[in-house]
Design a protein around this motif. Sequence first.
Motif, PDB file in Angstrom:
ATOM      1  N   GLU A   1      -1.754   2.146  10.163  1.00 19.38           N
ATOM      2  CA  GLU A   1      -2.733   1.352   9.416  1.00 19.38           C
ATOM      3  C   GLU A   1      -3.633   2.258   8.576  1.00 19.38           C
ATOM      4  OE1 GLU A   1      -5.031  -1.129  11.950  1.00 19.38           O
ATOM      5  OE2 GLU A   1      -3.336  -2.383  12.567  1.00 19.38           O
ATOM      6  N   ALA A   2      -4.053   3.378   9.162  1.00 14.77           N
ATOM      7  CA  ALA A   2      -4.930   4.303   8.444  1.00 14.77           C
ATOM      8  C   ALA A   2      -4.219   4.894   7.227  1.00 14.77           C
ATOM      9  CB  ALA A   2      -5.391   5.423   9.386  1.00 14.77           C
ATOM     10  N   LEU A   3      -2.925   5.190   7.370  1.00 13.02           N
ATOM     11  CA  LEU A   3      -2.165   5.704   6.225  1.00 13.02           C
ATOM     12  C   LEU A   3      -2.049   4.635   5.144  1.00 13.02           C
ATOM     13  CD1 LEU A   3      -0.516   8.005   4.984  1.00 13.02           C
ATOM     14  CD2 LEU A   3       1.511   7.034   6.088  1.00 13.02           C
TER      15      LEU A   3
ATOM     16  N   PRO B   1       0.795  -1.250   0.000  1.00 10.17           N
ATOM     17  CA  PRO B   1       0.000   0.000   0.000  1.00 10.17           C
ATOM     18  C   PRO B   1       0.815   1.282   0.000  1.00 10.17           C
ATOM     19  CG  PRO B   1      -0.178  -1.169   2.105  1.00 10.17           C
ATOM     20  CD  PRO B   1       0.459  -2.110   1.147  1.00 10.17           C
ATOM     21  N   LEU B   2       2.006   1.268   0.601  1.00 12.95           N
ATOM     22  CA  LEU B   2       2.815   2.487   0.654  1.00 12.95           C
ATOM     23  C   LEU B   2       4.161   2.263  -0.030  1.00 12.95           C
ATOM     24  CD1 LEU B   2       2.177   3.536   4.376  1.00 12.95           C
ATOM     25  CD2 LEU B   2       1.001   4.364   2.331  1.00 12.95           C
ATOM     26  N   PHE B   3       4.172   1.438  -1.073  1.00 12.41           N
ATOM     27  CA  PHE B   3       5.434   1.059  -1.683  1.00 12.41           C
ATOM     28  C   PHE B   3       6.210   2.295  -2.184  1.00 12.41           C
ATOM     29  CE2 PHE B   3       8.183  -0.132  -5.214  1.00 12.41           C
ATOM     30  CZ  PHE B   3       8.943  -1.107  -4.594  1.00 12.41           C
ATOM     31  N   GLY B   4       7.427   2.434  -1.677  1.00 14.86           N
ATOM     32  CA  GLY B   4       8.289   3.528  -2.107  1.00 14.86           C
ATOM     33  C   GLY B   4       7.990   4.876  -1.486  1.00 14.86           C
TER      34      GLY B   4
ATOM     35  N   GLY C   1      -3.303   4.755   1.272  1.00 15.52           N
ATOM     36  CA  GLY C   1      -2.482   4.409   0.124  1.00 15.52           C
ATOM     37  C   GLY C   1      -3.147   3.380  -0.773  1.00 15.52           C
ATOM     38  N   LEU C   2      -3.810   2.380  -0.163  1.00 16.00           N
ATOM     39  CA  LEU C   2      -4.520   1.361  -0.950  1.00 16.00           C
ATOM     40  C   LEU C   2      -5.645   1.973  -1.766  1.00 16.00           C
ATOM     41  CD1 LEU C   2      -4.829  -1.768   1.388  1.00 16.00           C
ATOM     42  CD2 LEU C   2      -3.634  -1.620  -0.808  1.00 16.00           C
TER      43      LEU C   2
END
Length: 568
Positions: free
Chosen positions: A531-533, A283-286, A537-538
């Motif tokens: 988790e919310a972040l 979800p927050l790749f990179g 991102g998802l």
Amino acid sequence: MSPTTLPTGLDHGHVTFLGAGPGDPGLLTLRAVEALATADVLVAEGDVLDVVRKHARHGVAEVHTDGGPSSDPVPGTGTPQLAVVDGASTTAGVPAVRDAAHLVMEAARGGRRVVRAVSGDPGLDAYAAEEMLACARAGVPFEVVPGVATAVGVPAYAGVPLRDAEGADVRFVDARTASDRCWSEVGASDGTVVVSTTLDSVGAAAGELVSAGRKPDTPMTVTVAGTTTRQRTWTATLGTIAQTLKQAKVLPSPDGGRPVIVVVGERSAAAQRDQLSWFENKPLFGWKVLVPRTKEQAASLSEQLRSYGAVPHEVPTIAVEPPRTPQQMERAVKGLVTGRYEWIAFTSVNAVKAVREKFEEYGLDARAFAGIKVAAVGEQTARALVAFGVKPDLVPSGEQSAAGLLEDWPPYDPVFDPIDRVFLPRADIATETLVAGLIELGWEVDDVTAYRTVRASPPPAETREAIKGGGFDAVLFTSSSTVRNLVGIAGKPHNVTVIACIGPATAKTAEEHGLRVDVMAPEPSVHKLAEALADFGLRRRAAALESGDAVTRPSERRPGARRRRTTT
């Protein structure tokens, strides 16, 4: 001693040839970590040292085989650099690249334990075998610790299986040393080919395979910076890959010499990569995420962010210092030992640390808590207590906050509670919510300043520029003070940066500083905030895919004005 460990010779030392894997430090084997923990000297290229040094003991010497400087003196020698056995009076710190075998031999002298770390696996390294032979000829005992081969690990992280149920052959080719015969053999085969090459040589390798008999429409993938959060993969065919890299503005590039892994073949599942690309689809790749907390508090949060594919950047905004007048804390700790308190309540990890340090100063340990009930405001504080040797009696069953702690705190009962006093070690700027609530429940409270929180020093200029210039994709605010302090020491985050806050009070402070809050934790917990972040991102990724847009990070967006959030 591990059964694979060889004894150290008095004169010749011992060398461990160690595979550092493709780049992800988490792919190091247990045996590799064990060898690194006992090493006196690390010998490796700079990028490999970045992977292994965190597992080495303090004070280990580093020797760069790519001409970088040796960072620390070799223990016991008193010299800052290692001499090179090449017939000249020179050192390992000179810019020229020296014979790695000579560096290894010199490092092993005097009975030192040397770890020679290579990228991937030593068995597939082009030069490791020569270095092992040199050790054998010189009588230097050595061992080999295998690692995850780059040609195997990178496709796994790219979501490209090398074999299917039909069991196709897999061939590994190093384009730098491949002969015409090698290209002819893999070109005539219908198996999967894994090619190690550089970004600017991908087109040439594809051309070699087509010339050798592979069809131009054969699927292929190209992965750069594999197994790291900089990983990027392109899917094309042998005939279209050059155009694909050009359209993606990857080539031409000054970084064209970067190593890549190319996978070619009908059975390599390149067509299914959209379903199998587990790593790049995190979800927050990179995402480069700013974590403005104290260093001790940031560790577990940063680890959670890494699990989502993010690159956390910790910037302390609060420094923790002892109280100006320690006598109050000293009296309270002595009262704790003499039976003055029924309860002690910890509202932060820093409070646990402050009490623990005072215990150690007096020669006390966790046994001093015998007969005293212990409360922790949340799971993170509870873990710090367990590490101290104390199992808390009360942790909020609901909201992990002072209010949540009060919800579960029992009222004072003179029949069951022989003592009516609570010891509350806290920060100098803590709110009065918990004190007032405990008094309302009938308890007497010793509200003691255990530590002070002060604004930390400004981060480096590079970090300040990234904050103000949109170099970060997100920032996590875990309290109102982190908002005020970050803006005070580094400036206001850029308007493309996603702002995530732990609760309404923190969000209000962020808005007062001209920031729009994009993410808010469902409950006041740093882990729920992360988790919310990740959920944000998802949803952002899903929206981009649904609209047919490229998935980008917030920092890659065109800078634009961002309005404050309005409330109705």
